[in-house]
Design a protein around this motif. Structure first.
Motif, PDB file in Angstrom:
ATOM      1  N   THR A 446      -6.576  30.787   7.563  1.00  0.00           N
ATOM      2  CA  THR A 446      -6.071  29.417   7.594  1.00  0.00           C
ATOM      3  C   THR A 446      -6.617  28.662   8.792  1.00  0.00           C
ATOM      4  N   VAL A 447      -6.617  29.309   9.954  1.00  0.00           N
ATOM      5  CA  VAL A 447      -7.176  28.682  11.152  1.00  0.00           C
ATOM      6  C   VAL A 447      -8.667  28.400  10.956  1.00  0.00           C
ATOM      7  N   VAL A 448      -9.375  29.360  10.391  1.00  0.00           N
ATOM      8  CA  VAL A 448     -10.818  29.186  10.166  1.00  0.00           C
ATOM      9  C   VAL A 448     -11.084  28.031   9.202  1.00  0.00           C
ATOM     10  N   VAL A 449     -10.291  27.949   8.125  1.00  0.00           N
ATOM     11  CA  VAL A 449     -10.476  26.876   7.143  1.00  0.00           C
ATOM     12  C   VAL A 449     -10.188  25.517   7.771  1.00  0.00           C
ATOM     13  N   SER A 515      -0.680  28.250   0.956  1.00  0.00           N
ATOM     14  CA  SER A 515      -0.698  29.662   0.558  1.00  0.00           C
ATOM     15  C   SER A 515      -0.173  30.593   1.641  1.00  0.00           C
ATOM     16  N   THR A 516      -0.227  30.158   2.887  1.00  0.00           N
ATOM     17  CA  THR A 516       0.111  31.077   3.980  1.00  0.00           C
ATOM     18  C   THR A 516       1.284  30.618   4.843  1.00  0.00           C
ATOM     19  N   GLN A 517       1.704  29.376   4.709  1.00  0.00           N
ATOM     20  CA  GLN A 517       2.710  28.844   5.631  1.00  0.00           C
ATOM     21  C   GLN A 517       4.028  28.492   4.945  1.00  0.00           C
ATOM     22  N   SER A 518       4.221  28.923   3.710  1.00  0.00           N
ATOM     23  CA  SER A 518       5.463  28.590   3.014  1.00  0.00           C
ATOM     24  C   SER A 518       6.620  29.438   3.544  1.00  0.00           C
ATOM     25  N   THR A 519       7.841  28.929   3.355  1.00  0.00           N
ATOM     26  CA  THR A 519       9.067  29.617   3.754  1.00  0.00           C
ATOM     27  C   THR A 519       9.938  29.801   2.519  1.00  0.00           C
ATOM     28  N   ARG A 520      10.432  31.028   2.317  1.00  0.00           N
ATOM     29  CA  ARG A 520      11.249  31.337   1.134  1.00  0.00           C
ATOM     30  C   ARG A 520      12.613  31.856   1.554  1.00  0.00           C
ATOM     31  N   SER A 521      13.594  31.534   0.718  1.00  0.00           N
ATOM     32  CA  SER A 521      14.935  32.066   0.937  1.00  0.00           C
ATOM     33  C   SER A 521      15.646  32.161  -0.411  1.00  0.00           C
ATOM     34  N   GLU A 522      16.373  33.234  -0.623  1.00  0.00           N
ATOM     35  CA  GLU A 522      17.133  33.440  -1.844  1.00  0.00           C
ATOM     36  C   GLU A 522      18.607  33.629  -1.490  1.00  0.00           C
ATOM     37  N   ALA A 523      19.486  33.143  -2.369  1.00  0.00           N
ATOM     38  CA  ALA A 523      20.920  33.300  -2.131  1.00  0.00           C
ATOM     39  C   ALA A 523      21.665  33.176  -3.451  1.00  0.00           C
ATOM     40  N   MET A 524      22.820  33.830  -3.521  1.00  0.00           N
ATOM     41  CA  MET A 524      23.730  33.678  -4.638  1.00  0.00           C
ATOM     42  C   MET A 524      24.827  32.723  -4.186  1.00  0.00           C
ATOM     43  N   GLY A 612      22.120  31.885  -8.824  1.00  0.00           N
ATOM     44  CA  GLY A 612      21.152  32.565  -7.971  1.00  0.00           C
ATOM     45  C   GLY A 612      20.005  31.615  -7.713  1.00  0.00           C
ATOM     46  N   LEU A 613      19.839  31.194  -6.466  1.00  0.00           N
ATOM     47  CA  LEU A 613      18.913  30.117  -6.136  1.00  0.00           C
ATOM     48  C   LEU A 613      17.760  30.619  -5.284  1.00  0.00           C
ATOM     49  N   LEU A 614      16.557  30.237  -5.684  1.00  0.00           N
ATOM     50  CA  LEU A 614      15.355  30.464  -4.883  1.00  0.00           C
ATOM     51  C   LEU A 614      14.945  29.135  -4.276  1.00  0.00           C
ATOM     52  N   ALA A 615      14.878  29.088  -2.952  1.00  0.00           N
ATOM     53  CA  ALA A 615      14.470  27.874  -2.244  1.00  0.00           C
ATOM     54  C   ALA A 615      13.186  28.155  -1.474  1.00  0.00           C
ATOM     55  N   ILE A 616      12.233  27.234  -1.583  1.00  0.00           N
ATOM     56  CA  ILE A 616      10.935  27.393  -0.927  1.00  0.00           C
ATOM     57  C   ILE A 616      10.563  26.079  -0.260  1.00  0.00           C
ATOM     58  N   ILE A 617      10.091  26.154   0.966  1.00  0.00           N
ATOM     59  CA  ILE A 617       9.446  25.009   1.608  1.00  0.00           C
ATOM     60  C   ILE A 617       7.941  25.241   1.523  1.00  0.00           C
ATOM     61  N   ASN A 618       7.289  24.451   0.702  1.00  0.00           N
ATOM     62  CA  ASN A 618       5.845  24.571   0.475  1.00  0.00           C
ATOM     63  C   ASN A 618       5.121  23.440   1.187  1.00  0.00           C
ATOM     64  N   PRO A 619       4.395  23.709   2.254  1.00  0.00           N
ATOM     65  CA  PRO A 619       3.679  22.631   2.946  1.00  0.00           C
ATOM     66  C   PRO A 619       2.409  22.224   2.218  1.00  0.00           C
ATOM     67  N   ALA A 620       2.119  20.942   2.241  1.00  0.00           N
ATOM     68  CA  ALA A 620       0.809  20.370   1.860  1.00  0.00           C
ATOM     69  C   ALA A 620       0.464  20.479   0.382  1.00  0.00           C
ATOM     70  N   VAL A 621       1.412  20.865  -0.486  1.00  0.00           N
ATOM     71  CA  VAL A 621       1.067  21.029  -1.899  1.00  0.00           C
ATOM     72  C   VAL A 621       0.677  19.694  -2.531  1.00  0.00           C
TER      73      VAL A 621
END
Length: 665
Positions: A446-449, A515-524, A612-621
Motif C-alpha cells: 500500500t505504501v509503495v502504491v 483492500s488493506t485498511q478496512s476495519t471490521r466488527s461483528e456483533a449480535m 447478527g450484524l457485520l459492520a465494516i469501515i471501507n476507506p476509499a471505495v
C-alpha cells in the motif's frame, strides 16, 4: 402466435446473416455485391431487433405461452424486473447478445462505407459470420421462443440475485456492449489482414471501434464490482471470481492493443502484434461467454447451467483457426530503419507486462478446469495466487505510466534532461510514501502504491498541462483559450489518454487502501443494544417485516451515531423469495468521500428482534467507482472524431509543428 412470430424473425435473421456472409466472402468488391451485403446485414439487424422487442413485450405482458417468459417471468414481479429478465437466463441473454450485435452492425456498416469497397465487404462478412453463429444459437440450442402447453398461470421469476439491486438493469447491458463491441474491431482487423491494407484510415476505424468497446467494458467491470459490493454482503468488490476474470482478460488485451497501435501509427512497427491483440480481445470475449453461459464454472456471476458449452467452444475453435490463418498470411515486413526510441521501448514494456498479466490470470482461471477434465479431481486457484502474481505486475505498470511520458520518441540524447524531468515526480512519490507511513499505513504494498501513484500522477498532470502552457507562452493566448484549443480542439487523443491514466492511478490507490485498511466488527444485537466500530456507534432500533409484491423483507433498522451525533438510520435487510429456500441479504452502505460505513446482516430474527450484524469501515471505495468513470471518459474523449476547427489568424505556423509533435504523443 407470439412464439411463432419470434421464431420466424430469428430464422429470417439467421438466413440474412449466413447469406450476407457468403456474399461478402465469396463476391467481388463490385458495387452490386457491396450493396447486397449491406441490405442483408440490415435485414439481420432489423429482424433481430424486432425479435427482442417482441420478447420484451411478452415479458412485460406476462405471456406465459412463450417458453422463456414461463421460465423467468412472474405475475407479481415489478415491471423493471420483468424487463431485465431479458438477460437473466441463458436463452434471453443470447437473444440480447443478438440485439446488441445487430445495433453494432447497423451502425458499423454505415461508417464502413467510407472505406475501400473490398475492406468494407470483408468486414461485413466477418460481422455477419459471427451474427450467423449467434442466430443459430438462438434458433436451435438456446431457443427463447419455445411454446408451453398447458400455459402455466404464473412463473418462478428470475434468479433472486438479479432482482436484488437496480444495478442489474445497467451492468449486463454495459458488459454486453463491451463484449459484443469487440466484434467490430475484430471484423476491421480481419479485413485489413485479408486485404493486406494498413493505411491510416483502416487503423483509425480499428482504434475507434476498439476504444468504444473498451470504454463500455471498463464501465461494465466497475459496475460488476459495485453490484457485488452492494448485493453480496461480504464487504468486497473483487474476488478474482472466474467470471470477473473473464471480463478482465479482454480488457487487458484491448488496453495493450490501444498502446501498440500508437507505435504502428507513429513508427510503422508492430502491425502484426497490434492485429494479434485485437483478434485475441475478441477471442477472449467468446471464452468469457463460455465461462458465463456454459455452467462449467461455479460463480455468483454465472446464473445459468446449460448444454451450449460445446457449441460455443466449437465456434471459439473456428475463430482461433480463422485468426491464426489470417496472421499466417500476414507478410513479414522489415521495420523502418533505425533503432527503437526510448518511448517506443516503454510502450513495448507496457505491452509485455499486460500480456504477462493476461496470461497469468488466464492460467489461474482455466487451470482448475483442465485438471478436472484430465484427472477428474477438483481443485481451485484462490485469491492468494492472483494477488501474489498480479500486485507486482500492477505496480510495474503504475510506475511505467509515470516514466513513459517523459521519454522521447527518438534516442535519449541527454540522460541528465530525463533525470531532471523525473526529479520532481520522484520527490513527490517519496514524500507521499513517507506521509502514508506517518499516518499509520503499515502494509508494504500500500505504501509503495501510494508513492508510485504520486510519482505517476505528477507526471500525468504535468503532461496534460504541456499544450496549455506552450500555447499560453508561445502564442500569447489566454489561459482559457489555451486550455480549449490545446486540450480539446487539437489535443483530443492526448488529453483523453492522460485522463484515462489519471483515473487508473486513482483506481490503484483506492484499491490498495480499501483492500488493506478496512476495519471490521461483528456483533449480535438485541433491540436497543449497541456496538462500536471506529468512531461510529450503532444501535438496533427494531426489526421490521415488510411484504413486497415479489418478496418478503426483514429489515434491521440501525441508528448510526458519530461521536455522539446522530447521522441517521441504516437499513440492511434479508429478502426471502418464494422460489429460493435461503434468504438473500442486502447490505446498506453509507458513503462519504473518504470511506464507506457498510452494514450487512449475518442473521436476523424478527420475532426475537435480534440481528447478527457485520459492520465494516471501507476507506476509499467510492473513489474506485468515480475513477473508473474517469478512465472511460478519457477513452471516449480519445475516440471522438477530431473536430475541424480553423486556427485564428495569429496562430503562428512556426510554432504549430512543435505543438503538433507534442499533441500526437
Amino acid at each position: 402466435m407470439t412464439a411463432l412470430l419470434g421464431r420466424t424473425l430469428i430464422l429470417v435473421a439467421l438466413f440474412a446473416a449466413v447469406a450476407g456472409a457468403l456474399v461478402a466472402f465469396g463476391g467481388k468488391p463490385a458495387h452490386k455485391t457491396v450493396r447486397l451485403a449491406r441490405r442483408l446485414s440490415d435485414t439481420f439487424a432489423y429482424a433481430m431487433i424486432a425479435a427482442n422487442l417482441l420478447m420484451i413485450a411478452a415479458l412485460l405482458g406476462r405471456d406465459f405461452s412463450v417458453g422463456y417468459v414461463a421460465q423467468v417471468g412472474a405475475i407479481n414481479q415489478p415491471d423493471w424486473v420483468a424487463f431485465v429478465s431479458l438477460w437473466s437466463s441463458l436463452e434471453g441473454s443470447i437473444l440480447f447478445w443478438g440485439l446488441v450485435l445487430a445495433i453494432y452492425i447497423l451502425v458499423a456498416t454505415r461508417y464502413a462505407r467510407a472505406l475501400p469497397a473490398e475492406i468494407e465487404l470483408r468486414s461485413i462478412g466477418v460481422w455477419l459470420g459471427c451474427a450467423g453463429f449467434f442466430s443459430f444459437l438462438i434458433a436451435a440450442p438456446a431457443q427463447p421462443f419455445g411454446t408451453v402447453s398447458p400455459v402455466p398461470p404464473d412463473g418462478p421469476g428470475p434468479n433472486p440475485l438479479l432482482q436484488n439491486h437496480i444495478l442489474m438493469a445497467v451492468h449486463p447491458p454495459m458488459l454486453y456492449l463491451g463484449y459484443v463491441g469487440m466484434t467490430i474491431p475484430f471484423g476491421f482487423a480481419a479485413a485489413a489482414l485479408m486485404t493486406r491494407e494498413s493505411g491510416a484510415q483502416i487503423i483509425a476505424f480499428i482504434r475507434r471501434s476498439l476504444l468504444a468497446a473498451w470504454c463500455f467494458l471498463t464501465v461494465a467491470i466497475m459496475l460488476g464490482g459495485w453490484w457485488a459490493y452492494e448485493v453480496l454482503g461480504w464487504g468486497g468488490y473483487w474476488a478474482w471470481d472466474p467470471v470477473e476474470n473473464a471480463s478482465f482478460l479482454p480488457w487487458l488485451t484491448a488496453t495493450a492493443a490501444l498502446h501498440s497501435i500508437i507505435i504502428f501509427e507513429r513508427r510503422g512497427r508492430l502491425r502484426a502484434w497490434s492485429m494479434t491483440l485485437v483478434l485475441v480481445s475478441f477471442l477472449l470475449t467468446i471464452l468469457g461467454t463460455f465461462m458465463t453461459r456454459s455452467g462449467v464454472f461455479n460463480s455468483v456471476h454465472s446464473f445459468t447451467q446449460s448444454e451450449i458449452g460445446p457449441t460455443i467452444l466449437g465456434f471459439l475453435a473456428v475463430a482461433i483457426l480463422f485468426s491464426v490463418g489470417l496472421l499466417a498470411i500476414e507478410p513479414r515486413t522489415t521495420d523502418e530503419q533505425g533503432g527503437q526510441g526510448a518511448r517506443e521501448v516503454g510502450f513495448l514494456t507496457n505491452n509485455l507486462l499486460l500480456a504477462v498479466l493476461t496470461l497469468t490470470i488466464l492460467i489461474g482461471t482455466v487451470f482448475p478446469l483442465l485438471v478436472e477434465a484430465i484427472r477428474g479431481t477438483q481443485m481451485s486457484v484462490g485469491r492468494p495466487y492472483f494477488d501474489r502474481m498480479a500486485v507486482p505486475i500492477g505496480f510495474a505498470l503504475l510506475f511505467l505510466m509515470g516514466i513513459g511520458p517523459v521519454l522521447p520518441w527518438g534516442r535519449i540524447e541527454s540522460r541528465s534532461s530525463i533525470l531532471r524531468r523525473l526529479l520532481a515526480p520522484l520527490a513527490a512519490g517519496i514524500v507521499a510514501a513517507l506521509l502514508a507511513a506517518v499516518f499509520g499505513i503499515r502494509n508494504f504494498w500500500t505504501v509503495v502504491v501510494i508513492g508510485g501513484a504520486a510519482f505517476t500522477m505528477w507526471v500525468t498532470l504535468a503532461e496534460i498541462s504541456v499544450p496549455v502552457r506552450q500555447r499560453a507562452r508561445s502564442l500569447h493566448e489566454s489561459w482559457g483559450a489555451a486550455f480549449r484549443r490545446g486540450l480539446i480542439e487539437r489535443g483530443r487523443r492526448r488529453t483523453g489518454a492522460y485522463l484515462a491514466h489519471a483515473g487508473t492511478v486513482l483506481v490503484f490507490v483506492a484499491i490498495a487502501i480499501s483492500s488493506t485498511q478496512s476495519t471490521r466488527s461483528e456483533a449480535m444485537l438485541d433491540q436497543e443494544s449497541t456496538m462500536q466500530i471506529g468512531h461510529y456507534t450503532l444501535e438496533l432500533l427494531r426489526v421490521d417485516v415488510v411484504r413486497e409484491p415479489h418478496r418478503l423483507a426483514s429489515i434491521a433498522r440501525v441508528r448510526v451515531y458519530e461521536e455522539g451525533r446522530l447521522l441517521g438510520v441504516m437499513s440492511p435487510r434479508m429478502n426471502q423469495y418464494e422460489t429460493q429456500r435461503d434468504p438473500v441479504g442486502t447490505p446498506d452502505v453509507y458513503t462519504r468521500l473518504t470511506h464507506d460505513l457498510y452494514l450487512s446482516t449475518m442473521s436476523i430474527d424478527p420475532g426475537a428482534q435480534r440481528v447478527g450484524l457485520l459492520a465494516i469501515i471501507n476507506p476509499a471505495v467510492a473513489w474506485i467507482w468515480g475513477a473508473t468513470f474517469l478512465i472511460a471518459l478519457g477513452g471516449l474523449f480519445a475516440a471522438l472524431p477530431r473536430a475541424v476547427i480553423r486556427s485564428r489568424a495569429h496562430d503562428s505556423s512556426a510554432v504549430e509543428p512543435s505543438l503538433a509533435g507534442e499533441l500526437s504523443a
